[in-house]
Design an enzyme around this catalytic site. Structure first.
Site, PDB file in Angstrom:
ATOM      1  N   PRO A 141       0.794  -1.240   0.000  1.00 21.52           N
ATOM      2  CA  PRO A 141       0.000   0.000   0.000  1.00 21.52           C
ATOM      3  C   PRO A 141       0.825   1.290   0.000  1.00 21.52           C
ATOM      4  CG  PRO A 141       0.039  -0.922   2.191  1.00 21.52           C
ATOM      5  CD  PRO A 141       0.784  -1.898   1.324  1.00 21.52           C
ATOM      6  N   CYS A 142       1.487   1.558  -1.116  1.00 26.66           N
ATOM      7  CA  CYS A 142       2.246   2.804  -1.213  1.00 26.66           C
ATOM      8  C   CYS A 142       1.336   4.026  -1.148  1.00 26.66           C
ATOM      9  CB  CYS A 142       3.089   2.820  -2.492  1.00 26.66           C
ATOM     10  SG  CYS A 142       2.161   2.494  -3.992  1.00 26.66           S
ATOM     11  N   HIS A 143       0.049   3.844  -1.424  1.00 28.38           N
ATOM     12  CA  HIS A 143      -0.891   4.969  -1.339  1.00 28.38           C
ATOM     13  C   HIS A 143      -1.071   5.448   0.099  1.00 28.38           C
ATOM     14  CE1 HIS A 143      -3.248   1.242  -0.894  1.00 28.38           C
ATOM     15  NE2 HIS A 143      -4.006   1.938  -0.056  1.00 28.38           N
TER      16      HIS A 143
END
Length: 284
Positions: A244-246
């Site tokens: 989950p780089c977001h």
């Protein structure tokens, strides 16, 4: 809701996001939004709520540009605490069980030589999605609504230029379906440099609906001064959504960048926050 419906719903939501942004942050009424989408208010409300889990009015609050700062105030998580709670190394995100294996540094240096990477296109909750994987698991998940499919495919293929690419969506469908349903098991194959993999493993400890910062990640992996390098590694994450780089934000509360477009990042963060709030509201 099947994946074709999810893809359609996201396209409608993406148009709604554009309309909300054009309004300058002011909340639009249900009637105004439904007219813009050329739907009846009742149909738009029903469709929107199925996709987002909340009403259009509530979702606009999650989409507000200041929401990132609110997330940092209310849902910031320290990675050490997340790891201590058992959220690393195959932890659960909702009902989805993730297992991952990292490629050896020597193999990565060969730029994918000797690897067969399967790929396929899938409709998803955030638009058309390109999935890639090896016999060990998913190695790529890209959202191409902003970039276009050809640019998205070339972007992913350039990461492992010496690999052999074969279109085989049937091999990837079970993992992709599990990822978008957020239930079942998805295996991941992390293909990157050692520093990148450390960053990606740190991201995997951030719970859904919560966020962290680039500086927090740098601290967690033992390189507190490498904030810029961490940001670069976050941006090179090949398995979007599942790694989950977001959920990585700037310390100031700014969204930072997102490889597949900031509208997609905002949509994912709002989607996760809406579901987290809905789950809390219905918890006994």
């Amino acid at each position: 809701m099947d994946e074709t419906e999810r893809n359609y719903h996201y396209n409608v939501m993406r148009r709604a996001i554009d309309r909300i942004d054009a309004q300058g942050g002011a909340c639009l009424s249900l009637e105004e939004l439904s007219n813009e989408m050329q739907m009846s208010p009742a149909h738009f409300q029903r469709l929107f709520s199925r996709w987002a889990g909340v009403s259009p009015k509530r979702y606009q609050q999650y989409l507000a540009l200041g929401h990132a700062k609110a997330l940092l105030r209310e849902r910031f998580t320290t990675l050490e605490a997340a790891a201590g709670a058992g959220l690393s190394g195959g932890g659960r995100l909702h009902d989805l069980f993730l297992r991952w294996e990292a490629m050896s540094p020597g193999t990565f240096a060969q730029k994918g030589a000797g690897l067969t990477i399967w790929y396929g296109w899938f409709p998803g909750p955030f638009g058309e999605t390109l999935a890639m994987g090896t016999e060990k698991g998913l190695c790529g998940l890209a959202f191409t609504e902003e970039t276009g499919p050809e640019a998205g495919f070339e972007d992913m293929r350039a990461r492992w230029p010496a690999a052999r690419f074969v279109e085989a969506p049937e091999r990837l469908e079970p993992a992709v379906s599990a990822a978008f349903r957020q239930s079942g098991e998805a295996r991941l194959h992390l293909i990157g440099a050692p520093f990148q993999i450390k960053v990606w493993e740190a991201l995997l400890t951030v719970p859904s609906g919560q966020v962290t910062t680039y500086s927090e990640i740098a601290q967690a992996i033992g390189h507190p001064k490498a904030v810029r390098a961490v940001g670069t590694a976050v941006g090179r994450n090949p398995i979007s959504f599942l790694i989950p780089c977001h959920r990585a934000l700037r310390k100031s509360g700014g969204l930072g960048g997102y490889h597949w477009g900031l509208p997609v990042k905002r949509a994912i963060l709002a989607w996760e926050a809406a579901r987290a709030d809905a789950a809390e509201a219905t918890a006994p």
